[in-house]
Design an enzyme around this catalytic site. Structure first.
Site, PDB file in Angstrom:
ATOM      1  N   GLY A  10       0.764  -1.232   0.000  1.00 32.83           N
ATOM      2  CA  GLY A  10       0.000   0.000   0.000  1.00 32.83           C
ATOM      3  C   GLY A  10       0.796   1.284   0.000  1.00 32.83           C
ATOM      4  N   GLY A  66      12.498   6.790   6.767  1.00 33.95           N
ATOM      5  CA  GLY A  66      11.220   6.093   6.787  1.00 33.95           C
ATOM      6  C   GLY A  66      10.064   6.976   7.224  1.00 33.95           C
ATOM      7  N   GLU A  73       6.190   4.257   9.929  1.00 37.34           N
ATOM      8  CA  GLU A  73       5.960   4.067  11.360  1.00 37.34           C
ATOM      9  C   GLU A  73       5.843   5.373  12.132  1.00 37.34           C
ATOM     10  OE1 GLU A  73       6.633  -0.257  10.985  1.00 37.34           O
ATOM     11  OE2 GLU A  73       7.550   1.443   9.981  1.00 37.34           O
TER      12      GLU A  73
END
Length: 640
Positions: free
Chosen positions: A370, A604, A607
């Site tokens: 996704g 990233g 998260e």
């Protein structure tokens, strides 16, 4: 005879049960009493399974006399506990007299292992300063406990596997976030080379960490395909997604998502006790370096996240006094929290191929659940090779493709993307070298460093008229394609400490009479390095915020402690946010790159965008109501 998994062993031993096993060498049976190994020279083994064997059945002998059974629980225990001592008795009673008795007893004890048997790794411990002394001399101290409800992965798409066995080769179409990991795990289960197993997973659906490892149903499908000689499809039901008591695994910022709720709630409580603005308290405690290892930060722009967020959210208009703002029956409150997630390093590879027709093909064994792996890797390739997006194809999800890390931990763009970038850069340079060394090329003799590629055409940067297309170059040199393997291997020791950062600001309304909590607006500001695709970044950020709302207000796995079963193992009972729960969500990204983190300068997103959301919501609820809630989810009954 048994109501708990740890009772099964002793319960089957008493009536002389037989275990049926199936493995690479065929079928065999073992008496249950011999199936479980006793301590001794086999301290590291608990049962007599050989490599690649599976238990297919446990058979108890038939008896001509009537059978009855009873169960006595000496002491209640929680579903996750096991019995230290269990006993089972099989009696043949006739005419009120015991004709035959068989007793089986099992005890769990401690066996001292030889030093050579001990694992090489040790738990990571960290200590700095004298915490007890500091707390003892502090003017203000907090000693509170925070709790979080148990959560489960609940993607819309359930786990599913198709297995096909052809001779010694096994092909699996599986829902997995780690294609090479599934391949390796199945190879270990069946005791066959990894090359004999092919795992295909072009689409994953929702994962949230639940598809990083290979679950038992994958093995079951493979065994069934081997036994039937036909392809087998196995799809788990919604209830089967929630196992009775499963080994904990990764889920949406593991460790950080739960830890940040406690830390960031405690920071808000401390700020309230001190009479300091929550942002100011955090500013005063910003470190100059990573105090856990002494390394400088690659980038740490958390102060900028606070400043930008406060300005855009209108934090200066906030009345710091709890329960001071109303909108009719609604108590209005605002709260904030910070989030941080470490940069994970993992080696990755990607193959890059430039075809004679001017199109490019890039392949890697990564996944896309996704975040837009297909799109972002295609963008990266098009930019590096100077092509349009329509001339780039990116393929993933096949164990025959180059190795990649798990599709989790917010590392796909940084690690796999760096491998793609490396391969594309090398391939572009190879094409340029071919052109400048080709006497028939318009670029013959040109300085390779001055050549760029635009729209599939190699040209001198300061003289665009001098150049030629990839197609013309390859055709003249009788080349059907150029190809290379790109790779990224992180350094073993890092010169800096790399993390993603975020600050979350929330406004909630709490119904004064009903205790209902509604999120009115939410803003997240993030320091995540270079943004490859703003639309995909927004998808990640807003999705993480929604996940945080679920964690804070709705999600709670309820377990029946009598038997360890999940009571609400469906989407009617396990609540997740829906459109009606979401109002105004917005994400802002600080402009910049972090090339100390990786060659792409990215960090990233997946998260860090959830971290801090639950704490910010809890802090906003306190500001609205004056009641401090330290347990998630925050439900209406705790506010009434």
């Amino acid at each position: 005879m048994a109501t708990h998994p740890s009772d099964v062993a002793v319960a089957f031993a008493a009536p002389d049960a037989t275990v049926h096993l199936l493995g690479p060498d065929g079928e065999r049976t073992v008496p249950f009493a011999d199936f479980l190994l006793r301590p001794g020279s086999t301290r590291n083994l608990e049962q007599a399974l050989k490599q690649g064997e599976l238990v297919t059945a446990v058979e108890t002998p038939a008896h001509s006399h009537p059978l009855k059974s009873g169960y006595l629980k000496v002491r209640d225990r929680q579903s996750y506990e096991f019995a230290l001592t269990s006993a089972a008795v099989a009696l043949h009673v006739r005419g009120g007299r015991i004709q035959e008795a068989k007793v089986a007893a099992v005890g769990v004890g401690t066996v001292l292992a030889d030093p050579a048997d001990r694992p090489a790794w040790k738990p990571i411990t960290y200590a700095r300063g004298d915490a007890d002394k500091a707390l003892g001399s502090a003017a203000v101290r907090l000693d509170v406990t925070y709790r979080m409800g148990r959560n489960h992965h609940n993607p819309m798409e359930p786990h599913a596997t198709i297995a096909r066995r052809e001779g010694n080769r096994l092909t699996l179409w599986d829902k997995t976030q780690w294609v090479p990991g599934t391949q390796a795990e199945l190879a270990a289960v069946f005791g066959i080379p990894q090359g004999s197993i092919r795992v295909i997973s072009p689409f994953v659906g929702g994962g949230f960490g639940g598809a990083i490892r290979s679950w038992p149903h994958v093995t079951i499908a493979a065994v069934a395909a081997r036994q039937t000689g036909r392809p087998v499809k196995l799809v788990l039901s919604r209830k089967q997604l929630s196992l009775d008591v499963n080994t904990p695994c990764w889920m949406r910022g593991p460790g950080y998502a739960t830890g940040s709720f406690a830390v960031e709630s405690a920071m808000d409580e401390l700020a309230h006790e001190l009479g300091i603005d929550p942002i100011e308290l955090r500013r005063r405690n910003e470190p100059a370096e990573d105090e856990s290892n002494g390394l400088p930060f690659s980038t740490r722009r958390l102060r900028e996240c606070y400043t930008t967020g406060a300005r855009e959210f209108g934090w200066d208009r906030r009345n710091p006094k709890p329960r001071s703002t109303r909108d009719g029956d609604w108590l209005i409150g605002t709260g904030m929290a910070a989030g941080v997630y470490h940069h994970i390093y993992w080696a990755a590879q990607a193959s890059v191929r430039l075809n004679a027709d001017g199109t490019a093909l890039v392949e890697a064994a990564t996944s896309d659940m996704g975040p837009g792996t297909y799109t972002s890797m295609s963008q990266l390739t098009a930019d590096a090779l100077g092509l349009t997006m329509r001339n780039v194809t990116f393929r993933l999800g096949d164990s025959r493709m180059p190795l990649t890390p798990p599709h989790g931990g917010s590392m796909t763009m940084a690690m796999v993307g760096s491998a793609v970038q490396d391969g594309c850069d090398k391939l572009r340079k190879q094409a340029i070298e071919l052109a400048v060394e080709d006497e028939d090329s318009p670029l013959y003799g040109a300085d390779a460093d001055t050549i760029v590629v635009r729209g599939g055409r190699l040209q001198v940067k300061d003289n665009p008229a001098r150049g030629e297309t990839y197609q013309r170059l390859l055709a003249r040199n009788h080349r059907t394609h150029l190809d290379l393997l790109g790779s990224y291997t992180p350094e073993e020791s890092h010169r800096s400490s790399a993390h993603s950062y975020g600050a979350v600001f929330v406004e909630v309304g709490v119904d004064a009479r009903l205790g209902l909590v509604r999120v009115r607006r939410m803003l997240g500001v993030y320091d995540v390095g270079r943004i490859i695709s703003p639309k995909l970044a927004d998808s990640q950020a807003l999705g993480g915020m929604v996940g945080g709302i679920g964690q804070a207000l709705l999600e709670h796995t309820v377990m029946d402690h009598r038997d360890g079963r999940i009571v609400n193992a469906d989407l009617a009972g396990y609540l997740v946010p829906v459109n009606a729960d979401i109002a105004d969500l917005k994400a802002i990204y600080l402009d910049g790159e972090d090339y100390e983190a990786d060659p792409l300068g990215v960090k990233g997103i997946g998260e860090v965008v959830q971290l801090g959301v639950a704490a910010a919501l809890a802090n906003a609820v306190f500001h609205a109501t004056g009641r401090r809630i330290r347990e998630l989810p925050i439900t209406a009954e705790v506010l009434l």
